[in-house]
Design an enzyme around this catalytic site. Structure first.
Site, short mmCIF file in Angstrom:
data_model
loop_
_atom_site.label_atom_id
_atom_site.label_comp_id
_atom_site.label_asym_id
_atom_site.label_seq_id
_atom_site.Cartn_x
_atom_site.Cartn_y
_atom_site.Cartn_z
N LYS A 168 0.84 -1.20 0.00
CA LYS A 168 0.00 0.00 0.00
C LYS A 168 0.88 1.26 0.00
O LYS A 168 0.57 2.25 -0.68
CB LYS A 168 -0.93 -0.03 1.22
CG LYS A 168 -1.79 1.19 1.41
CD LYS A 168 -2.80 1.40 0.31
CE LYS A 168 -3.51 2.73 0.47
NZ LYS A 168 -4.32 3.08 -0.69
N LYS A 236 0.23 11.30 5.91
CA LYS A 236 0.59 10.19 6.81
C LYS A 236 1.24 9.06 6.01
O LYS A 236 2.26 8.49 6.41
CB LYS A 236 -0.68 9.69 7.51
CG LYS A 236 -0.50 8.39 8.23
CD LYS A 236 -1.73 7.49 8.26
CE LYS A 236 -2.53 7.35 7.04
NZ LYS A 236 -3.18 6.12 6.73
P1 NAP Z 1 -11.50 9.13 7.95
O1 NAP Z 1 -12.74 9.47 7.22
O2 NAP Z 1 -10.65 10.22 8.50
O3 NAP Z 1 -11.91 8.14 9.15
C1 NAP Z 1 -10.96 7.75 10.09
C2 NAP Z 1 -11.61 6.81 11.07
O4 NAP Z 1 -10.62 6.43 12.06
C3 NAP Z 1 -12.78 7.44 11.83
O5 NAP Z 1 -13.73 6.44 12.06
C4 NAP Z 1 -12.08 7.87 13.13
O6 NAP Z 1 -12.98 7.99 14.22
C5 NAP Z 1 -11.16 6.70 13.35
N1 NAP Z 1 -10.09 7.00 14.31
C6 NAP Z 1 -9.10 7.91 14.18
N2 NAP Z 1 -8.29 7.88 15.27
C7 NAP Z 1 -8.80 6.93 16.09
C8 NAP Z 1 -8.40 6.44 17.35
N3 NAP Z 1 -7.31 6.91 17.98
N4 NAP Z 1 -9.13 5.45 17.89
C9 NAP Z 1 -10.21 4.95 17.25
N5 NAP Z 1 -10.65 5.38 16.05
C10 NAP Z 1 -9.94 6.36 15.49
O7 NAP Z 1 -10.51 8.23 7.08
P2 NAP Z 1 -10.82 7.26 5.83
O8 NAP Z 1 -10.68 8.05 4.60
O9 NAP Z 1 -12.03 6.46 6.09
O10 NAP Z 1 -9.52 6.34 5.92
C11 NAP Z 1 -9.40 5.26 6.85
C12 NAP Z 1 -8.12 4.49 6.52
O11 NAP Z 1 -8.19 4.01 5.17
C13 NAP Z 1 -6.85 5.34 6.62
O12 NAP Z 1 -5.78 4.59 7.11
C14 NAP Z 1 -6.60 5.75 5.18
O13 NAP Z 1 -5.23 6.04 4.94
C15 NAP Z 1 -7.08 4.50 4.44
N6 NAP Z 1 -7.52 4.74 3.05
C16 NAP Z 1 -8.33 5.80 2.74
C17 NAP Z 1 -8.71 6.00 1.42
C18 NAP Z 1 -9.56 7.17 0.99
O14 NAP Z 1 -9.57 7.45 -0.21
N7 NAP Z 1 -10.27 7.86 1.87
C19 NAP Z 1 -8.30 5.11 0.43
C20 NAP Z 1 -7.50 4.03 0.78
C21 NAP Z 1 -7.12 3.86 2.10
P3 NAP Z 1 -13.69 9.39 14.56
O15 NAP Z 1 -14.95 9.40 13.73
O16 NAP Z 1 -13.93 9.31 16.01
O17 NAP Z 1 -12.73 10.49 14.19
#
Ligand code: NAP
Length: 294
Positions: A168, A236
């Protein structure tokens, strides 16, 4: 299957909803309450431990390495509900070496660990057409097949646990560099008086065409920088890739230059915008705006 889905952000909420749609019994949990609303058919849990109680698979999609550690091993973490035969799957993008540590810790409890980060962003998460790059035992991946099928269209098995995360990082390294090339090209083209409407069809017809351009161009033309993949998460991943490169004694001068652009964009308050907003920094430096005539 009985699944606990932990983390209902941009990606997680659609992934959990697609598991429910496919007929799986899903318990959901999110750190901040309220995000479980309108995932119809899912059971809401008050903690990771409660969500994980009695399930076959714990699936996570949270921000970063620290978040995964907290969800698994923190207060009321999923660890309290682990039982032999369970599988933990992680679709967050986190450190490969931390992934190996987490896997070893749960292995002692008879639990298998699969790192299964994704590519495809928000649109593919909603459509159930994500691509998974997985690390772990082949037979364990086989047991997860119905869940992979509900959320995605392809699974690439990259090797042992940790290799999904390593993959990744090299995928996002390429996305960051390809997008930077695209954004710099749009900025220079505009400064030189070439219209974006004339440039884009040429890009699409040529070998420059890419999935990154396909995904991002419509948003740029609309000047919609709302987050599909927030800049803070791409930054990140750039940090994770540079850290892995340093550990492996590999030099990545292109990515180091892009890191600086993202650092400056973050300082300018763009952390929660899409990473495509880095274009606006280039525009500012050049004194232009990439505009669609339409
Ligand atoms: P996001 O919308 O920012 O959501 C992040 C999630 O993580 C939220 O549910 C947040 O909870 C939770 N979280 C953060 N810190 C935490 C902690 N200390 N303890 C428990 N929960 C915590 O991010 P996302 O876009 O869904 O991405 C999630 C993951 O997938 C990341 O690692 C990202 O790099 C990866 N990813 C994202 C994409 C994309 O296009 N968006 C594509 C591929 C991979 P709260 O609601 O409480 O903040």
């Amino acid at each position: 299957m009985r699944v606990a889905f932990l983390g209902l952000g941009i990606m997680g909420r659609s992934m959990a909803a697609n598991l429910v749609k496919a007929g799986h019994e899903v318990a959901v949990w999110n750190r901040t309450a309220g995000k479980d609303k309108d995932i119809e058919g899912a059971r809401s849990a008050a903690s990771p431990a409660e969500a994980a109680h009695g399930v076959e698979v714990i699936w996570m999609c949270v921000s970063d390495t620290k978040a995964v550690e907290q969800v698994l091993f923190g207060e009321n973490g999923a660890e309290a509900s682990l039982a032999p035969g369970m599988i933990i799957a992680d679709s967050s993008t986190i450190s490969p070496s931390a992934t190996e540590r987490f896997a070893a810790r749960v292995k002692a409890r008879g639990v298998d660990y699969v790192d299964a980060p994704v590519t495809g962003s928000k649109i593919a998460a909603e459509a159930g057409s994500l691509i998974f790059m997985a690390g772990g035992d082949e037979a364990v991946l086989g047991r997860l097949r119905p869940l992979f099928d509900a959320m995605g269209k392809q699974v690439f098995h990259m090797g042992a646990t940790g290799k999904g995360q390593a993959t990744k990082l090299v995928m996002n390294l390429q996305i960051a560099l390809i997008f930077e090339g695209f954004a710099e090209a749009l900025t220079l083209a505009t400064k030189l008086g070439v219209e974006v409407e004339r440039l884009l069809p040429l890009v699409q017809a040529s070998m420059v065409r890419s999935g990154v351009v396909d995904y991002k161009a419509p948003f740029i033309v609309k000047r919609d920088f709302s987050p599909n993949f927030p800049l803070r998460l791409m930054l990140k991943d750039i940090h994770l890739a540079l850290e892995a490169a340093r550990e492996a004694r590999v030099r990545l001068p292109g990515l180091e230059a892009v890191e600086e652009v993202y650092d400056l964009a973050a300082e300018e308050g763009q952390r929660d915008l899409d990473y495509a907003a880095t274009l606006t920094l280039l525009e500012k430096w050049a004194g232009v705006e990439v505009k669609s005539a339409a």
